[in-house]
Design an enzyme around this catalytic site. Structure first.
Site, PDB file in Angstrom:
ATOM      1  CG  ASN A 200      -6.754  -7.354  -2.790  1.00  0.00           C
ATOM      2  OD1 ASN A 200      -7.064  -7.286  -1.194  1.00  0.00           O
ATOM      3  ND2 ASN A 200      -8.673  -7.431  -3.538  1.00  0.00           N
TER       4      ASN A 200
ATOM      5  CG  ASN B  44       1.267   1.239   5.034  1.00  0.00           C
ATOM      6  OD1 ASN B  44       1.365   1.865   5.710  1.00  0.00           O
ATOM      7  ND2 ASN B  44       0.504   2.177   3.687  1.00  0.00           N
TER       8      ASN B  44
ATOM      9  N   GLY C 270       0.747  -1.339   0.129  1.00  0.00           N
ATOM     10  CA  GLY C 270      -0.120  -0.139  -0.082  1.00  0.00           C
ATOM     11  C   GLY C 270       1.228   1.122  -0.044  1.00  0.00           C
TER      12      GLY C 270
ATOM     13  CE1 TYR D 261      -7.730   1.514  10.146  1.00  0.00           C
ATOM     14  CE2 TYR D 261      -7.596   2.463  12.206  1.00  0.00           C
ATOM     15  CZ  TYR D 261      -7.316   1.796  10.992  1.00  0.00           C
ATOM     16  OH  TYR D 261      -5.916   2.560  10.829  1.00  0.00           O
TER      17      TYR D 261
ATOM     18  CE  LYS E 226      -4.754   0.008  11.168  1.00  0.00           C
ATOM     19  NZ  LYS E 226      -3.455  -1.130   9.923  1.00  0.00           N
TER      20      LYS E 226
ATOM     21  CB  ALA F 222     -11.381  -5.880  15.784  1.00  0.00           C
TER      22      ALA F 222
ATOM     23  NE  ARG G  60      -3.996   6.025  -3.292  1.00  0.00           N
ATOM     24  CZ  ARG G  60      -4.812   5.261  -1.775  1.00  0.00           C
ATOM     25  NH1 ARG G  60      -5.657   7.090  -1.093  1.00  0.00           N
ATOM     26  NH2 ARG G  60      -5.837   4.520  -1.837  1.00  0.00           N
TER      27      ARG G  60
HETATM   28  P1  NAP Z   1      -4.683   5.967   2.362  1.00  0.00           P
HETATM   29  O1  NAP Z   1      -3.379   6.965   2.366  1.00  0.00           O
HETATM   30  O2  NAP Z   1      -5.527   5.819   2.819  1.00  0.00           O
HETATM   31  O3  NAP Z   1      -3.006   4.691   1.549  1.00  0.00           O
HETATM   32  C1  NAP Z   1      -3.359   3.476   1.472  1.00  0.00           C
HETATM   33  C2  NAP Z   1      -3.227   2.333   1.007  1.00  0.00           C
HETATM   34  O4  NAP Z   1      -3.126   1.201   0.644  1.00  0.00           O
HETATM   35  C3  NAP Z   1      -3.285   3.329  -1.229  1.00  0.00           C
HETATM   36  O5  NAP Z   1      -1.714   2.144  -1.326  1.00  0.00           O
HETATM   37  C4  NAP Z   1      -3.892   1.873  -0.980  1.00  0.00           C
HETATM   38  O6  NAP Z   1      -4.064   1.417  -2.813  1.00  0.00           O
HETATM   39  C5  NAP Z   1      -3.618   0.581  -0.378  1.00  0.00           C
HETATM   40  N1  NAP Z   1      -4.251  -0.253  -0.088  1.00  0.00           N
HETATM   41  C6  NAP Z   1      -5.757  -0.307   0.050  1.00  0.00           C
HETATM   42  N2  NAP Z   1      -6.412  -1.002  -0.175  1.00  0.00           N
HETATM   43  C7  NAP Z   1      -5.327  -2.401  -0.323  1.00  0.00           C
HETATM   44  C8  NAP Z   1      -5.578  -3.762  -1.084  1.00  0.00           C
HETATM   45  N3  NAP Z   1      -6.446  -4.392  -0.407  1.00  0.00           N
HETATM   46  N4  NAP Z   1      -4.488  -4.693  -0.953  1.00  0.00           N
HETATM   47  C9  NAP Z   1      -3.135  -3.384  -1.283  1.00  0.00           C
HETATM   48  N5  NAP Z   1      -3.110  -2.478  -1.164  1.00  0.00           N
HETATM   49  C10 NAP Z   1      -4.195  -1.484  -0.196  1.00  0.00           C
HETATM   50  O7  NAP Z   1      -3.874   5.246   3.712  1.00  0.00           O
HETATM   51  P2  NAP Z   1      -2.913   5.527   4.829  1.00  0.00           P
HETATM   52  O8  NAP Z   1      -3.741   7.084   5.432  1.00  0.00           O
HETATM   53  O9  NAP Z   1      -1.283   5.803   5.211  1.00  0.00           O
HETATM   54  O10 NAP Z   1      -2.357   4.409   6.203  1.00  0.00           O
HETATM   55  C11 NAP Z   1      -1.607   3.722   5.759  1.00  0.00           C
HETATM   56  C12 NAP Z   1      -2.031   3.200   6.925  1.00  0.00           C
HETATM   57  O11 NAP Z   1      -1.545   3.577   8.571  1.00  0.00           O
HETATM   58  C13 NAP Z   1      -2.992   1.851   7.133  1.00  0.00           C
HETATM   59  O12 NAP Z   1      -2.772   0.594   7.559  1.00  0.00           O
HETATM   60  C14 NAP Z   1      -3.956   2.925   7.728  1.00  0.00           C
HETATM   61  O13 NAP Z   1      -4.337   1.741   8.516  1.00  0.00           O
HETATM   62  C15 NAP Z   1      -2.610   2.854   9.150  1.00  0.00           C
HETATM   63  N6  NAP Z   1      -2.727   4.654   9.976  1.00  0.00           N
HETATM   64  C16 NAP Z   1      -2.887   5.535   8.917  1.00  0.00           C
HETATM   65  C17 NAP Z   1      -3.713   7.244   9.765  1.00  0.00           C
HETATM   66  C18 NAP Z   1      -3.984   8.260   9.522  1.00  0.00           C
HETATM   67  O14 NAP Z   1      -4.457   8.915   9.983  1.00  0.00           O
HETATM   68  N7  NAP Z   1      -3.528   8.090   8.051  1.00  0.00           N
HETATM   69  C19 NAP Z   1      -3.421   6.458  11.598  1.00  0.00           C
HETATM   70  C20 NAP Z   1      -2.913   5.201  11.704  1.00  0.00           C
HETATM   71  C21 NAP Z   1      -2.751   3.572  11.036  1.00  0.00           C
HETATM   72  P3  NAP Z   1      -3.884   2.386  -3.813  1.00  0.00           P
HETATM   73  O15 NAP Z   1      -3.487   3.454  -3.454  1.00  0.00           O
HETATM   74  O16 NAP Z   1      -3.786   1.161  -5.436  1.00  0.00           O
HETATM   75  O17 NAP Z   1      -5.650   3.018  -3.514  1.00  0.00           O
END
Ligand code: NAP
Length: 248
Positions: free
Chosen positions: A64, A91, A13, A156, A160, A158, A16
């Site tokens: 995926n 990630n 992932g 979510y 994490k 659960a 982005r």
């Molecule tokens: P994001 O901007 O929504 O990006 C999600 C990424 O995951 C994208 O690269 C997306 O690919 C990919 N993805 C989505 N579904 C997927 C799948 N089924 N298989 C493979 N890749 C997949 O998310 P983010 O905010 O950077 O979050 C990244 C991680 O940090 C996640 O695990 C999230 O739970 C965790 N997190 C985020 C925050 C926050 O505040 N942002 C806080 C705590 C934890 P595409 O671009 O191709 O769709």
């Protein structure tokens, strides 16, 4: 395993947000970076181009993580005996929020399949390779929500919290092979995921953060780079919070 294989970090992932920042940072540390995406190939190719423009090496793959068969095939065809897999960053993640009384089974299952089972499958396949190398670093991206819970995010939270359980169990299973397994728990970070939150809710969350603002993807990437580094070689089974003091 041959020493000629290129030291590689796999970041799921990574098209982005946090995954992108982690990939750019690990590339600067000298790893070839394999980045995966699921729906945005152009964004993934932009990350590869940025890494190459900085003098690094990267490749993008559509994967995926919720598709166990595809993940297994990917490790067999693209990783095993082709590269030296030194780092896995689990990630990839999604949210499908809703209060418990209204949460649909499909929304619960999708979040568990991608955030928990997907990370488990990648970890299982990666550690098969790392165990033979007798070296590896796995970093699971969890969330403050997995530690403290959050109304509207039972699925979510659960997933994490489950991934924290996997992190601690895996650390015990793989320590003897010099594989460290840790988690990074971001608080609220500015990415596409949090941009969906209404402004008033964002302001309310920011008020509750001792450091007074959302974090950046780079803040999380720096913690990941530390856990991947030699400096963290005696750290395993831990959850490193990057949350501005939101939950401490
Ligand atoms: P994001 O901007 O929504 O990006 C999600 C990424 O995951 C994208 O690269 C997306 O690919 C990919 N993805 C989505 N579904 C997927 C799948 N089924 N298989 C493979 N890749 C997949 O998310 P983010 O905010 O950077 O979050 C990244 C991680 O940090 C996640 O695990 C999230 O739970 C965790 N997190 C985020 C925050 C926050 O505040 N942002 C806080 C705590 C934890 P595409 O671009 O191709 O769709």
């Amino acid at each position: 395993m041959s020493n000629e294989l290129v030291s590689t970090a796999l970041v799921t992932g990574a098209s982005r947000g946090i995954g992108k920042a982690i990939s750019l940072t690990l590339a600067k540390e000298g790893y070839q970076v394999y980045i995966t995406y699921v729906s945005k190939p152009q964004e993934a190719e932009k990350v590869v181009a940025e890494i190459e423009a900085n003098g690094g090496k990267a490749k993008a793959f559509c994967l995926n993580v919720g598709d166990t068969e595809a993940v297994t095939k990917f490790f067999q065809e693209e990783i095993k005996d082709k590269v030296r897999l030194d780092v896995l960053v689990n990630n990839a993640g999604i949210t499908k929020d809703g209060l418990i009384l209204r949460m649909k089974d499909e929304d619960f299952n999708a979040v568990i399949d991608i955030n928990l089972k997907g990370a488990f499958t990648c970890l299982r396949e990666a550690t098969k390779i790392m165990a033979k190398q007798r070296f590896g670093r796995v970093i699971n991206i969890v969330s403050v929500v997995g530690l403290m819970g959050n109304a509207g995010q039972a699925n979510y939270a659960a997933a994490k919290a489950g991934l924290i359980g996997i992190t601690k169990s895996a650390a015990k299973e793989f320590g003897s092979r010099s594989i460290t397994i840790n988690a990074v728990a971001p608080g609220f970070i500015e990415t596409d995921m949090t941009s969906q939150l209404p402004e008033d809710i964002k302001a309310k969350y920011a008020e509750a953060i001792p450091l007074g603002c959302f974090g950046s993807a780079q803040n999380v990437a720096d913690a990941v780079a530390f856990l991947a580094s030699e400096k963290a070689s005696y750290i395993t089974g831990q959850v490193l919070s990057v949350n501005g003091g939101l939950y401490c």
